[in-house]
Design an enzyme around this catalytic site. Structure first.
Site, PDB file in Angstrom:
ATOM      1  N   ASP A   1      65.724  41.040-153.661  1.00 58.63           N
ATOM      2  CA  ASP A   1      66.196  40.942-155.156  1.00 58.63           C
ATOM      3  C   ASP A   1      65.158  41.686-156.042  1.00 58.63           C
ATOM      4  O   ASP A   1      63.943  41.356-155.844  1.00 58.63           O
ATOM      5  CB  ASP A   1      66.618  39.358-155.276  1.00 58.63           C
ATOM      6  CG  ASP A   1      67.449  39.468-156.735  1.00 58.63           C
ATOM      7  OD1 ASP A   1      67.980  40.299-157.045  1.00 58.63           O
ATOM      8  OD2 ASP A   1      67.522  38.035-157.004  1.00 58.63           O
TER       9      ASP A   1
ATOM     10  N   ASN B   1      65.434  44.856-157.654  1.00 59.35           N
ATOM     11  CA  ASN B   1      65.635  46.253-157.892  1.00 59.35           C
ATOM     12  C   ASN B   1      65.441  46.733-159.156  1.00 59.35           C
ATOM     13  O   ASN B   1      64.907  47.532-159.796  1.00 59.35           O
ATOM     14  CB  ASN B   1      66.589  46.981-157.025  1.00 59.35           C
ATOM     15  CG  ASN B   1      66.416  46.634-155.481  1.00 59.35           C
ATOM     16  OD1 ASN B   1      65.245  46.235-155.033  1.00 59.35           O
ATOM     17  ND2 ASN B   1      67.173  47.148-154.807  1.00 59.35           N
TER      18      ASN B   1
ATOM     19  N   ARG C   1      65.531  44.923-162.242  1.00 58.17           N
ATOM     20  CA  ARG C   1      64.504  44.563-163.129  1.00 58.17           C
ATOM     21  C   ARG C   1      63.325  45.333-163.141  1.00 58.17           C
ATOM     22  O   ARG C   1      62.410  45.674-164.068  1.00 58.17           O
ATOM     23  CB  ARG C   1      64.245  42.972-163.082  1.00 58.17           C
ATOM     24  CG  ARG C   1      65.022  42.055-163.850  1.00 58.17           C
ATOM     25  CD  ARG C   1      65.221  40.599-163.350  1.00 58.17           C
ATOM     26  NE  ARG C   1      65.716  40.548-161.851  1.00 58.17           N
ATOM     27  CZ  ARG C   1      65.558  39.420-161.268  1.00 58.17           C
ATOM     28  NH1 ARG C   1      64.531  38.543-161.621  1.00 58.17           N
ATOM     29  NH2 ARG C   1      65.936  39.411-160.043  1.00 58.17           N
TER      30      ARG C   1
ATOM     31  N   ARG D   1      68.440  51.952-163.008  1.00 59.40           N
ATOM     32  CA  ARG D   1      68.604  50.748-161.987  1.00 59.40           C
ATOM     33  C   ARG D   1      68.456  51.506-160.670  1.00 59.40           C
ATOM     34  O   ARG D   1      67.911  51.112-159.808  1.00 59.40           O
ATOM     35  CB  ARG D   1      69.713  49.796-162.156  1.00 59.40           C
ATOM     36  CG  ARG D   1      69.779  48.932-163.269  1.00 59.40           C
ATOM     37  CD  ARG D   1      71.067  48.054-163.365  1.00 59.40           C
ATOM     38  NE  ARG D   1      71.024  47.357-162.216  1.00 59.40           N
ATOM     39  CZ  ARG D   1      70.528  46.115-162.211  1.00 59.40           C
ATOM     40  NH1 ARG D   1      69.975  45.705-162.989  1.00 59.40           N
ATOM     41  NH2 ARG D   1      70.769  45.522-160.996  1.00 59.40           N
TER      42      ARG D   1
ATOM     43  N   HIS E   1      66.837  50.775-156.671  1.00 60.92           N
ATOM     44  CA  HIS E   1      67.599  50.698-155.540  1.00 60.92           C
ATOM     45  C   HIS E   1      67.169  51.753-154.445  1.00 60.92           C
ATOM     46  O   HIS E   1      66.676  51.518-153.260  1.00 60.92           O
ATOM     47  CB  HIS E   1      69.122  51.058-155.471  1.00 60.92           C
ATOM     48  CG  HIS E   1      69.881  49.638-156.507  1.00 60.92           C
ATOM     49  ND1 HIS E   1      69.558  48.582-156.189  1.00 60.92           N
ATOM     50  CD2 HIS E   1      70.592  50.003-157.509  1.00 60.92           C
ATOM     51  CE1 HIS E   1      70.258  47.786-157.317  1.00 60.92           C
ATOM     52  NE2 HIS E   1      70.720  48.660-157.982  1.00 60.92           N
TER      53      HIS E   1
ATOM     54  N   SER F   1      76.232  41.927-151.648  1.00 60.32           N
ATOM     55  CA  SER F   1      76.952  40.697-151.481  1.00 60.32           C
ATOM     56  C   SER F   1      78.503  41.079-152.130  1.00 60.32           C
ATOM     57  O   SER F   1      78.862  41.832-152.780  1.00 60.32           O
ATOM     58  CB  SER F   1      76.313  39.420-152.526  1.00 60.32           C
ATOM     59  OG  SER F   1      76.648  39.864-153.622  1.00 60.32           O
TER      60      SER F   1
ATOM     61  N   ARG G   1      79.758  44.539-160.122  1.00 63.18           N
ATOM     62  CA  ARG G   1      78.891  45.284-160.919  1.00 63.18           C
ATOM     63  C   ARG G   1      79.496  46.489-161.657  1.00 63.18           C
ATOM     64  O   ARG G   1      80.540  46.766-160.989  1.00 63.18           O
ATOM     65  CB  ARG G   1      77.722  45.841-160.240  1.00 63.18           C
ATOM     66  CG  ARG G   1      76.712  44.458-159.740  1.00 63.18           C
ATOM     67  CD  ARG G   1      75.276  44.721-159.150  1.00 63.18           C
ATOM     68  NE  ARG G   1      74.755  43.528-158.825  1.00 63.18           N
ATOM     69  CZ  ARG G   1      73.365  43.563-158.344  1.00 63.18           C
ATOM     70  NH1 ARG G   1      72.908  44.712-158.492  1.00 63.18           N
ATOM     71  NH2 ARG G   1      72.761  42.570-158.482  1.00 63.18           N
TER      72      ARG G   1
ATOM     73  N   LEU H   1      64.251  45.286-131.818  1.00 65.41           N
ATOM     74  CA  LEU H   1      64.839  44.447-132.966  1.00 65.41           C
ATOM     75  C   LEU H   1      66.228  44.743-133.089  1.00 65.41           C
ATOM     76  O   LEU H   1      66.882  45.806-133.159  1.00 65.41           O
ATOM     77  CB  LEU H   1      63.992  44.880-134.228  1.00 65.41           C
ATOM     78  CG  LEU H   1      64.751  44.281-135.493  1.00 65.41           C
ATOM     79  CD1 LEU H   1      64.122  42.897-135.714  1.00 65.41           C
ATOM     80  CD2 LEU H   1      64.033  45.252-136.765  1.00 65.41           C
TER      81      LEU H   1
ATOM     82  N   ARG I   1      67.500  30.663-155.697  1.00 64.19           N
ATOM     83  CA  ARG I   1      68.942  30.365-155.436  1.00 64.19           C
ATOM     84  C   ARG I   1      69.373  31.041-154.092  1.00 64.19           C
ATOM     85  O   ARG I   1      68.642  32.141-153.648  1.00 64.19           O
ATOM     86  CB  ARG I   1      69.734  30.492-156.461  1.00 64.19           C
ATOM     87  CG  ARG I   1      69.838  32.045-156.825  1.00 64.19           C
ATOM     88  CD  ARG I   1      70.904  31.973-157.861  1.00 64.19           C
ATOM     89  NE  ARG I   1      70.717  33.592-158.636  1.00 64.19           N
ATOM     90  CZ  ARG I   1      70.214  33.562-159.800  1.00 64.19           C
ATOM     91  NH1 ARG I   1      69.667  32.542-160.537  1.00 64.19           N
ATOM     92  NH2 ARG I   1      70.167  34.977-160.432  1.00 64.19           N
ATOM     93  N   LEU I   2      70.425  30.832-153.412  1.00 64.66           N
ATOM     94  CA  LEU I   2      70.784  31.363-152.212  1.00 64.66           C
ATOM     95  C   LEU I   2      71.913  32.621-152.349  1.00 64.66           C
ATOM     96  O   LEU I   2      72.175  33.272-151.514  1.00 64.66           O
ATOM     97  CB  LEU I   2      71.360  30.391-151.150  1.00 64.66           C
ATOM     98  CG  LEU I   2      70.142  29.236-150.529  1.00 64.66           C
ATOM     99  CD1 LEU I   2      71.019  28.302-149.772  1.00 64.66           C
ATOM    100  CD2 LEU I   2      69.288  30.018-149.972  1.00 64.66           C
ATOM    101  N   SER I   3      72.534  32.685-153.538  1.00 65.43           N
ATOM    102  CA  SER I   3      73.450  33.484-153.787  1.00 65.43           C
ATOM    103  C   SER I   3      74.551  33.771-153.065  1.00 65.43           C
ATOM    104  O   SER I   3      74.862  34.891-152.389  1.00 65.43           O
ATOM    105  CB  SER I   3      72.696  34.871-154.187  1.00 65.43           C
ATOM    106  OG  SER I   3      71.956  34.688-155.501  1.00 65.43           O
TER     107      SER I   3
END
Ligand code: IPE
Ligand code: IPE
Ligand code: MG
Length: 241
Positions: free
Chosen positions: A18, A20, A22, A31, A35, A63, A69, A129, A191-193
């Site tokens: 989280d 990007n 700002r 913005r 990103h 999300s 958005r 991975l 927060r978990l959003s």
């Protein structure tokens, strides 16, 4: 000299990437620039986590709520995602990365769905991975989908009277992966959003004020160090561990 014991590493790290927008705004940039840099940082972290031989990494990339958005930003994010998967498929394959997604990927543009399917296929036998991107992901939606499958008898070979915890887990998008051991959220939001609400039940939480585009390997090391000092008691007392 006694050898320094290997610190305990998590097996599964989940990250809410989280900040990007700002970060870009603070630099007087659009913005989109945040990103774009955010994707570079994601790539750096994928490499770092793979180098540490940590077997699972889940990145919250988009999300369910992010569909709200402005269209221009959503389009930009979809474009970046498509570009990233197309251009990094080979690298993933070479590095033994197995690519997977969670979330309602049917909502993504078709061109993105295609490259997702292709990347999953190409990397399916990766032994290092497992990289899981959360795309159009919402935890409540994920849980509701599982419940509705049960209610409409859509789970083959079952007719549930009573549901066990592992049976619900098996109906979630994350059924093939262990729960995260460590959750990192950047940008100073606590927060978990709507991220992995079921799976984070006993996860260690780590919050940092650093904006995602500035998150570095040193920041990851700090989170891992903090994690190694936590005592995970799972309801027990220290003496029982
Ligand atoms: C996280 O950064 C990336 C996505 C949600 C896709 P943001 O875009 O949320 O950046 P901020 O939180 O507005 O700074
Ligand atoms: C969470 O970030 C989603 C991702 C990082 C992809 P948001 O920036 O969308 O979260 P809120 O809306 O501020 O809670
Ligand atoms: Mg945000």
């Amino acid at each position: 000299m006694t050898p320094c014991p290997m610190p305990t590493l998590p097996k599964h790290i989940a990250i809410i990437m989280d900040g990007n927008g700002r970060w870009a705004k603070a630099k007087g940039q659009p913005r989109l620039e945040g990103h774009r840099r955010g994707v570079e940082v994601a790539e750096e972290m994928i490499t770092a986590v793979n180098d540490l031989k940590i077997p699972f990494l889940t990145l919250y990339a988009f999300s369910d709520e992010n569909w709200n958005r402005p269209k221009e930003e959503v389009d930009t994010l979809m474009g970046l995602l498509e570009w990233f998967l197309k251009t990094r498929q080979e690298k993933m394959l070479k590095n033994g990365i197995r690519f997977r997604t969670i979330g309602d990927t049917q909502k993504l543009p078709e061109s993105v769905q295609r490259v997702i399917a292709e990347t999953m296929e190409v990397t399916a036998h990766g032994k290092a991975l497992t990289l899981i991107l959360a795309l159009s992901y919402g935890a409540r939606n994920e849980i509701m989908n599982a419940v509705n499958k049960i209610l409409s008898n859509q789970v083959p070979g079952t007719r549930y009277q009573v549901l066990r915890e592992n049976e619900l887990s098996d109906l979630l998008d994350t059924k093939d992966f262990p729960d995260p051991d460590l959750l990192i959220r950047t940008s100073g939001e606590y927060r978990l959003s709507n991220f992995l609400l079921w799976q984070l039940a006993y996860t260690e939480l780590y919050f940092t004020k650093t904006m995602w585009p500035e998150f570095s390997e040193a920041d990851l090391a700090k989170a891992l160090e903090e994690y190694s000092k936590r005592e995970r008691r799972f309801g027990k007392i220290s003496e029982q561990l």
